[in-house]
Design an enzyme around this catalytic site. Structure first.
Site, PDB file in Angstrom:
ATOM      1  N   ARG A 257       0.846  -1.187   0.000  1.00 45.03           N
ATOM      2  CA  ARG A 257       0.000   0.000   0.000  1.00 45.03           C
ATOM      3  C   ARG A 257       0.885   1.241   0.000  1.00 45.03           C
ATOM      4  O   ARG A 257       1.902   1.294   0.710  1.00 45.03           O
ATOM      5  CB  ARG A 257      -0.930   0.007   1.235  1.00 45.03           C
ATOM      6  CG  ARG A 257      -2.051  -1.002   1.174  1.00 45.03           C
ATOM      7  CD  ARG A 257      -3.077  -0.653   0.103  1.00 45.03           C
ATOM      8  NE  ARG A 257      -4.188  -1.588   0.050  1.00 45.03           N
ATOM      9  CZ  ARG A 257      -4.248  -2.652  -0.742  1.00 45.03           C
ATOM     10  NH1 ARG A 257      -3.225  -2.929  -1.536  1.00 45.03           N
ATOM     11  NH2 ARG A 257      -5.299  -3.433  -0.750  1.00 45.03           N
ATOM     12  N   GLU A 286      -4.575   6.938  -6.884  1.00 45.63           N
ATOM     13  CA  GLU A 286      -4.770   5.958  -7.952  1.00 45.63           C
ATOM     14  C   GLU A 286      -6.103   6.183  -8.641  1.00 45.63           C
ATOM     15  O   GLU A 286      -7.099   6.476  -7.959  1.00 45.63           O
ATOM     16  CB  GLU A 286      -4.684   4.538  -7.374  1.00 45.63           C
ATOM     17  CG  GLU A 286      -3.317   4.227  -6.798  1.00 45.63           C
ATOM     18  CD  GLU A 286      -3.185   2.793  -6.297  1.00 45.63           C
ATOM     19  OE1 GLU A 286      -4.143   1.998  -6.457  1.00 45.63           O
ATOM     20  OE2 GLU A 286      -2.125   2.454  -5.755  1.00 45.63           O
ATOM     21  N   HIS A 306      -1.060  -1.086 -10.184  1.00 47.72           N
ATOM     22  CA  HIS A 306      -1.752  -1.804  -9.107  1.00 47.72           C
ATOM     23  C   HIS A 306      -2.348  -3.122  -9.630  1.00 47.72           C
ATOM     24  O   HIS A 306      -3.566  -3.334  -9.588  1.00 47.72           O
ATOM     25  CB  HIS A 306      -2.845  -0.936  -8.483  1.00 47.72           C
ATOM     26  CG  HIS A 306      -3.213  -1.378  -7.094  1.00 47.72           C
ATOM     27  ND1 HIS A 306      -3.656  -0.527  -6.126  1.00 47.72           N
ATOM     28  CD2 HIS A 306      -3.200  -2.613  -6.512  1.00 47.72           C
ATOM     29  CE1 HIS A 306      -3.898  -1.192  -5.005  1.00 47.72           C
ATOM     30  NE2 HIS A 306      -3.627  -2.469  -5.223  1.00 47.72           N
TER      31      HIS A 306
END
Length: 340
Positions: A257, A286, A306
């Site tokens: 993260r 994001e 991601h």
């Protein structure tokens, strides 16, 4: 047994279909997340709700009177109001470890790509650098081997990297993913330095693996990889002071993260070449901004959007885990994956 299923899946739902009447909606059909009102309408008479990303709020739980079990196909059911479910004595199950192998493998990919500058070399070739015009050659005239010179602009020098073998990998967070990363790294001949306050020395007691303080890990590691959940204790754990301890030849990898590190401090360290490079799958915002320095400026960082858990096997894993857990629930057996 009526089941509302709105989760990601691999198309093989026979185990769940054998359990009860399966109603497939929302994300499971390639549609957007369901609204609270839609969840209530669809789940009003359901006994079990299985989701990946839909927000299961207290209002949803309150207005689905038959609900007996909530399942979330994620490693952390952050979209479920667990307290509201517990207040109604409704267990919440989830799928820890479903994407551990996928994330560990992408982490190793980032290690290799960063160490050997593979994306940069690929991009150069796609831009037709270090290539030649095609000519028809035959027989003895065809060159079969390319030996680059050692001038500064030779690809042999431009993309010269480092080996993983005999290097120290610092692993911050030695849970399910961190341990898998360590196992693969050991096969490359790497030494491991572990920082995890919840892991004892006994658990890492083997040749080539040591438990260290965070400062010692930052100082001594050739590569550092982060595998942490976000909490008050981990947010911005890797900050400017910690980055300043790193070797100038070291690489930083994060597939967990973004909140566990200070992104601006990392950008400055990369910009000033105070560390050799980095590999990231997660970002403070994001999707990542199109003009982010990782994209527009820095050439010593490898980035992916991601996708650490984006494998077909992850979908199979979490579906099988949930189906088996629901069967245990029906059989009044102890639950393996109940979130508490």
């Amino acid at each position: 047994m009526k089941i509302l299923f709105t989760a990601e899946h691999d198309g093989h739902l026979h185990e769940l279909e054998a359990i009860g009447d399966l109603k497939i909606e929302g994300w499971a059909k390639g549609l957007p997340k369901l609204l609270e009102s839609e969840l209530i309408a669809l789940g009003h008479d359901c006994d079990i709700l299985i989701t990946s990303y839909d927000d299961i709020t207290a209002n949803v739980i309150e207005n689905c009177p038959n609900l007996k079990l909530i399942a979330c196909t994620r490693a952390n059911p952050v979209n479920i109001d667990v307290a509201a479910a517990q207040a109604k004595q409704i267990p919440v199950i989830y799928t820890p470890g479903r994407n551990s192998d996928a994330t560990a493998e992408l982490t190793i990919a980032h290690l290799l790509n960063s160490a050997r500058h593979i994306p940069q070399a690929y991009r150069a070739l796609k831009q037709k650098k270090f290539t030649q015009q095609h000519t028809q050659q035959s027989g003895a005239g065809k060159q079969k081997d390319c030996i680059w010179d050692v001038t500064a602009d030779s690809p042999y020098e431009v993309f010269k990297g480092v080996e993983l073998h005999n290097k120290r990998l610092g692993i911050i967070g030695y849970g399910s993913i961190g341990r898998r990363v360590g196992k693969i790294a050991r096969a490359f001949g790497m030494e491991l330095a572990i920082y995890d306050p919840y892991v004892s020395e006994i658990e890492v007691n083997e040749p080539g693996v040591i438990k260290v303080t965070l400062d010692e890990l930052m100082r001594s590691s050739d590569f550092i990889t982060i595998h942490l959940k976000v909490s008050p204790a981990t947010e911005n754990l890797i900050n400017a002071d910690k980055l300043a301890l790193m070797k100038p030849t070291a690489y930083l990898i994060n597939t967990s993260r973004a909140a566990v590190l200070d992104e601006q401090a990392v950008i400055e360290a990369l910009r000033e070449k105070r560390i050799a490079g980095a590999g990231f799958d997660v970002f403070a915002n994001e999707p990542i901004y199109a003009d982010h320095p990782y994209i527009s400026e820095l050439d010593n960082v490898v980035i992916t959007p991601h996708i650490a858990g984006a494998t077909r096997e992850v979908l199979t894993n979490h579906t099988q885990m949930i189906a088996a857990e629901i069967q245990r629930f029906i059989n009044h057996e102890p639950l393996l994956y109940q979130f508490k």
